[in-house]
Scaffold this motif. Sequence first.
Motif, mmCIF file in Angstrom:
data_model
loop_
_atom_site.group_PDB
_atom_site.id
_atom_site.type_symbol
_atom_site.label_atom_id
_atom_site.label_comp_id
_atom_site.label_asym_id
_atom_site.label_seq_id
_atom_site.Cartn_x
_atom_site.Cartn_y
_atom_site.Cartn_z
ATOM 1 N N VAL A 367 0.815 -1.132 -0.215
ATOM 2 C CA VAL A 367 -0.200 -0.076 -0.083
ATOM 3 C C VAL A 367 0.981 1.298 -0.400
ATOM 4 O O VAL A 367 0.336 1.885 -0.456
ATOM 5 C CB VAL A 367 -0.929 -0.110 1.713
ATOM 6 C CG1 VAL A 367 -1.697 1.208 1.214
ATOM 7 C CG2 VAL A 367 -1.836 -0.796 1.450
ATOM 8 N N LEU A 368 1.884 1.313 0.551
ATOM 9 C CA LEU A 368 3.475 2.184 0.690
ATOM 10 C C LEU A 368 3.064 2.428 -1.140
ATOM 11 O O LEU A 368 3.803 3.679 -0.768
ATOM 12 C CB LEU A 368 4.105 2.035 1.971
ATOM 13 C CG LEU A 368 2.832 2.615 3.302
ATOM 14 C CD1 LEU A 368 4.138 1.636 4.513
ATOM 15 C CD2 LEU A 368 3.062 3.564 3.977
ATOM 16 N N TYR A 389 -4.603 -11.689 0.083
ATOM 17 C CA TYR A 389 -4.434 -10.551 0.169
ATOM 18 C C TYR A 389 -3.732 -9.863 0.574
ATOM 19 O O TYR A 389 -3.426 -8.438 0.053
ATOM 20 C CB TYR A 389 -4.060 -11.136 2.045
ATOM 21 C CG TYR A 389 -4.327 -10.458 2.948
ATOM 22 C CD1 TYR A 389 -4.022 -9.195 3.702
ATOM 23 C CD2 TYR A 389 -5.306 -11.480 4.179
ATOM 24 C CE1 TYR A 389 -4.610 -8.320 4.144
ATOM 25 C CE2 TYR A 389 -5.315 -9.751 5.276
ATOM 26 C CZ TYR A 389 -4.748 -9.312 5.453
ATOM 27 O OH TYR A 389 -5.264 -8.786 5.742
ATOM 28 N N ILE A 390 -2.339 -10.231 -0.461
ATOM 29 C CA ILE A 390 -1.312 -9.744 -0.686
ATOM 30 C C ILE A 390 -1.277 -9.238 -2.363
ATOM 31 O O ILE A 390 -0.866 -8.038 -2.223
ATOM 32 C CB ILE A 390 -0.025 -10.385 -0.461
ATOM 33 C CG1 ILE A 390 0.282 -10.981 -1.396
ATOM 34 C CG2 ILE A 390 0.399 -10.555 0.932
ATOM 35 C CD1 ILE A 390 1.777 -12.381 -1.473
ATOM 36 N N SER A 391 -2.440 -9.274 -2.847
ATOM 37 C CA SER A 391 -2.848 -9.061 -4.438
ATOM 38 C C SER A 391 -3.938 -7.423 -4.604
ATOM 39 O O SER A 391 -3.855 -7.204 -5.258
ATOM 40 C CB SER A 391 -3.022 -9.679 -4.934
ATOM 41 O OG SER A 391 -2.363 -10.699 -4.910
ATOM 42 N N CYS A 392 -5.047 -7.496 -3.803
ATOM 43 C CA CYS A 392 -5.649 -7.268 -3.734
ATOM 44 C C CYS A 392 -5.625 -5.685 -4.218
ATOM 45 O O CYS A 392 -6.406 -4.820 -4.149
ATOM 46 C CB CYS A 392 -7.063 -8.121 -2.460
ATOM 47 S SG CYS A 392 -6.424 -6.352 -0.655
ATOM 48 N N MET A 393 -4.237 -5.144 -3.379
ATOM 49 C CA MET A 393 -4.667 -3.668 -3.104
ATOM 50 C C MET A 393 -3.598 -2.748 -4.889
ATOM 51 O O MET A 393 -3.727 -1.918 -4.506
ATOM 52 C CB MET A 393 -3.716 -2.905 -2.239
ATOM 53 C CG MET A 393 -2.040 -3.913 -2.126
ATOM 54 S SD MET A 393 -1.446 -4.247 -3.142
ATOM 55 C CE MET A 393 -0.700 -2.569 -3.776
ATOM 56 N N SER A 464 -12.844 -10.277 9.116
ATOM 57 C CA SER A 464 -14.002 -8.648 8.569
ATOM 58 C C SER A 464 -12.280 -7.884 8.117
ATOM 59 O O SER A 464 -12.958 -6.926 6.903
ATOM 60 C CB SER A 464 -14.400 -8.315 9.278
ATOM 61 O OG SER A 464 -14.759 -6.649 9.926
ATOM 62 N N THR A 465 -10.832 -7.968 8.447
ATOM 63 C CA THR A 465 -10.577 -6.914 8.074
ATOM 64 C C THR A 465 -10.347 -7.639 6.686
ATOM 65 O O THR A 465 -9.741 -6.465 5.618
ATOM 66 C CB THR A 465 -9.485 -7.290 9.115
ATOM 67 O OG1 THR A 465 -9.426 -6.384 10.388
ATOM 68 C CG2 THR A 465 -8.214 -6.627 8.819
ATOM 69 N N PHE A 466 -9.895 -8.371 6.360
ATOM 70 C CA PHE A 466 -9.365 -9.486 5.151
ATOM 71 C C PHE A 466 -10.019 -8.193 4.175
ATOM 72 O O PHE A 466 -9.750 -8.227 2.887
ATOM 73 C CB PHE A 466 -9.555 -11.017 5.607
ATOM 74 C CG PHE A 466 -8.974 -11.486 4.017
ATOM 75 C CD1 PHE A 466 -8.889 -10.945 2.775
ATOM 76 C CD2 PHE A 466 -8.144 -12.943 4.088
ATOM 77 C CE1 PHE A 466 -8.184 -11.708 1.622
ATOM 78 C CE2 PHE A 466 -8.203 -14.004 3.100
ATOM 79 C CZ PHE A 466 -7.770 -12.757 1.445
ATOM 80 N N LYS A 467 -11.526 -8.384 4.663
ATOM 81 C CA LYS A 467 -12.607 -8.683 3.511
ATOM 82 C C LYS A 467 -12.614 -6.755 2.897
ATOM 83 O O LYS A 467 -12.926 -6.582 2.352
ATOM 84 C CB LYS A 467 -14.068 -8.519 3.584
ATOM 85 C CG LYS A 467 -14.296 -10.410 3.453
ATOM 86 C CD LYS A 467 -15.896 -10.649 4.354
ATOM 87 C CE LYS A 467 -15.717 -10.228 5.865
ATOM 88 N NZ LYS A 467 -17.574 -10.535 6.006
ATOM 89 N N GLY A 473 -9.396 -2.504 -1.646
ATOM 90 C CA GLY A 473 -8.759 -2.745 -3.110
ATOM 91 C C GLY A 473 -9.185 -2.645 -4.287
ATOM 92 O O GLY A 473 -8.713 -2.216 -5.568
ATOM 93 N N ARG A 474 -10.194 -3.066 -4.338
ATOM 94 C CA ARG A 474 -11.424 -3.492 -5.729
ATOM 95 C C ARG A 474 -12.142 -2.121 -5.737
ATOM 96 O O ARG A 474 -12.683 -2.832 -6.586
ATOM 97 C CB ARG A 474 -11.578 -5.342 -5.698
ATOM 98 C CG ARG A 474 -10.805 -6.009 -5.153
ATOM 99 C CD ARG A 474 -9.607 -5.895 -6.347
ATOM 100 N NE ARG A 474 -10.127 -6.150 -7.282
ATOM 101 C CZ ARG A 474 -9.302 -5.810 -9.016
ATOM 102 N NH1 ARG A 474 -7.976 -4.896 -8.844
ATOM 103 N NH2 ARG A 474 -9.905 -6.250 -9.944
#
Length: 587
Positions: A367-368, A389-393, A464-467, A473-474
């Motif tokens: 994200v940074l 998780y590490i792709s969605c942003m 919840s955080t994952f979602k 991100g999407r």
Amino acid sequence: MRSFFKIFFATLLAFVVILILGVILLAGVIGSAISPEVVTLSPNSVLVLETSQQYNEQKVSNPVNALLRQEPKSVPGLNDMIRLIKHAETDDDIKGIYLKAEGNANGFATNEEVRNALLRFKQSGKFVFAYGEVMDQKSYYMASLADRVYVHPKGGVEFSGFFTQLTFLKGTLEKLEIQPQIFYDGRFKSATEPLRETEMTLANRIQTSAYLGDLYGNFLKNIGTARKIDTASLHRYANEGLIQEAADALKYKLVDGLKYNDQVMDEIKSRLGLKGSDDVNFVSVSKYMDAVDLTENKGADNKVAIIYAEGNIVGGDSEKDVTISSGHFIKLIREARQDKDVKAIVFRVNSPGGSALASESIWRELVLAKKSKPVVVSMGDYAASGGYYISCMADSIFAQPNTLTGSIGVFAVLPNLQGFFKNKLGVTFDGVKTAQYADLGNTSRPLTDIEKKFIQNSVDSIYSTFKSRVVEGRKLSGAVVDSIAQGRVWSGIQAKQLGLVDRIGGINEAIACAAKLAKVSSYRLREYPESDASLSRMMKSFGASAHVEAAVKNELGEQYDLYRQIKEMKEMSGEIQAKLPYAVDIR
């Protein structure tokens, strides 16, 4: 006594001489291995690709072979393979490609990348011949694109449809009196099914049937296009079991002929204009990689970084091959982020997931990075659960049609081993604690109802955080993400339709997209992690763990996957996981 000293000093002198000679010899061999051997190509060469060769995301060196000057000294990474095939298109010394199609150790998306590169190679007008004694389905998928496909007269082509089989351990655990205390979110999150069920749940059967159908549909469509056979006919061949012998493959036009190896060699010679007594100059991909320079735009100041994230996601700062450790990858991403010459980042993800906490840490660093430059994700065979998780942003996400992704859900497993130790081994435990929950998570006793609530609350919070990361991100609504999450695994085709990925494509397409977003036309690639030096990798290769793992795999054969599954379940114990449900094995 004089005789004793005489023998002692003579032995000592011999030992010292041998030691010195050994050091000199070893230094010479290492020196020759570190200094690359000059490889030149002969005109009229044919590049040899073997479908049985497994390709990791990055090059894997074989230091022992390098020392002994034997082949292969290294195996190209997947991106290297694609660039080698592209280079061969315009290499005047390479007249064609010989595809040895026997066995296939790669995932579906990896095969798709290489197959697409071979299709582009064919457009150059050079030939592709494929031959195998016995071709399994993934080998045949690769071979089907060739100008000429041949199989051994007494061999065959496997063409029977896809299946996947899960192994359930619930009964074994009950016999051992091991209680797997399981917590999860998402009705499709079936990673723990092998521990709590004796067969697939309805939800798991639905999701597996859906993505298996997509993978099979892509398989039939591309073979049909290459062989000019409609997919309905191909499906009938498999469904009715019509392809049993090599002659059947010829009858139904899956292959162009039944030939022995020497006959195929004669045809290649004829294609090259060689006489019967001449030898074909076959060049392995390893040797070809040593002979050519794949570096493009060497003088360009602008760079596009490719960060290869392959393997399970774990915490810590390990630099172990085929593992995504959060500490190590944060450093790599930060280095690319802070390098002013790096104008964009391509994050190549080939991971079934792993630690939820480590995934969150890597997500944060990406994200940074995204705040200062474009970040594009390219998905491999898997980019599921923690891999998603590490792709969605990312600014844009590319996947192959047969990539497995999604699986937005989390779980935790804490085994209770009290019954096993007491009733099977006669071992009991006792102790003292200063607070009621000081021994929370201790495997020597069952969890209390309140402790179970604590853990489930943690799982719910992380889910919840994952979602929320996916929503952000999407750019999807919370209700939409909740409906397509639930731990469900999707194919790349389905993921694009749902908005989980942006485009169907491979590494090259992702790189081109990143450069376009960064508005740079001339750039060179910078790859992370950097390859180990030859000597460093050589020393690692002699490590005991690598040899033990190789020995276990060789001894167990097909049962190695079961061993690996049990081992991974053991390693996951006690930590909340965002991981693909079970070890997917599609045949």
